[in-house]
Design a protein around this motif. Structure first.
Motif, mmCIF file in Angstrom:
data_model
loop_
_atom_site.group_PDB
_atom_site.id
_atom_site.type_symbol
_atom_site.label_atom_id
_atom_site.label_comp_id
_atom_site.label_asym_id
_atom_site.label_seq_id
_atom_site.Cartn_x
_atom_site.Cartn_y
_atom_site.Cartn_z
ATOM 1 N N VAL A 133 0.843 -1.195 0.000
ATOM 2 C CA VAL A 133 0.000 0.000 0.000
ATOM 3 C C VAL A 133 0.879 1.247 0.000
ATOM 4 C CG1 VAL A 133 -1.815 1.254 1.235
ATOM 5 C CG2 VAL A 133 -1.818 -1.251 1.213
ATOM 6 N N PHE A 134 0.580 2.196 -0.938
ATOM 7 C CA PHE A 134 1.375 3.412 -1.051
ATOM 8 C C PHE A 134 0.552 4.694 -0.994
ATOM 9 C CE2 PHE A 134 0.169 2.296 -5.341
ATOM 10 C CZ PHE A 134 -0.192 3.513 -5.901
ATOM 11 N N ARG A 135 -0.773 4.564 -0.980
ATOM 12 C CA ARG A 135 -1.634 5.750 -1.007
ATOM 13 C C ARG A 135 -2.867 5.495 -0.158
ATOM 14 N NH1 ARG A 135 -4.394 7.768 -6.653
ATOM 15 N NH2 ARG A 135 -5.152 9.792 -5.984
ATOM 16 N N ARG A 136 -3.325 6.554 0.517
ATOM 17 C CA ARG A 136 -4.477 6.439 1.408
ATOM 18 C C ARG A 136 -5.485 7.529 1.050
ATOM 19 N NH1 ARG A 136 -1.757 7.259 5.822
ATOM 20 N NH2 ARG A 136 -2.079 9.479 5.810
ATOM 21 N N GLY A 137 -6.746 7.169 1.039
ATOM 22 C CA GLY A 137 -7.805 8.142 0.771
ATOM 23 C C GLY A 137 -7.870 9.196 1.861
#
Length: 131
Positions: free
Chosen positions: A45-49
């Protein structure tokens, strides 16, 4: 973490990693130290909302590709229904989308001092009609 990154995220982090104005306005690009493998050990995982409603990642078995496909995983009330879904065919497109999204959205607003109108006496405000 012991996970080898493909070439595309390394290049993107070198170009954009310190540019919070381009990577932190809406959905947040995680710092390299914040990257993690999901609980099911399927994706990096590299991006979060921005409201925690989704995460973006690359499948662990796709890391041999220098520019792997990106998947999104919505955060649902029924956790057993969560699945990694196709987002973009290449990670480099995702980083382009992050920048375009930042350019489209205004920067986060700082709170301005508020004037509480109800606390003002009408006589103290020029031009305010008296009742």
């Amino acid at each position: 973490m012991g996970v080898r990154l493909p070439a595309a995220p390394g290049e993107a982090y070198r170009l954009l990693g310190r540019r919070r104005d381009l990577t932190g306005n809406h959905d947040v690009l995680l710092d390299p130290a914040e990257l993690y493998v999901d609980d099911a050990e399927e994706a990096l995982v590299f991006r979060r909302g921005n409201q925690g409603a989704a995460s973006w990642g690359i499948l662990l078995d796709g890391r041999t590709d220098d520019d792997p496909a990106v998947l999104v995983r919505p955060d649902l009330a029924v956790k057993s229904a969560e699945r990694w879904e196709n987002w973009l065919d290449r990670l480099s497109l995702c980083f382009g989308e992050i920048v375009l999204q930042a350019l489209r959205l205004p920067p986060p607003r700082r709170r301005q001092p508020r004037v509480v109108v109800a606390a003002l006496r009408p006589a103290a405000v020029p031009g305010l009609p008296h009742r």
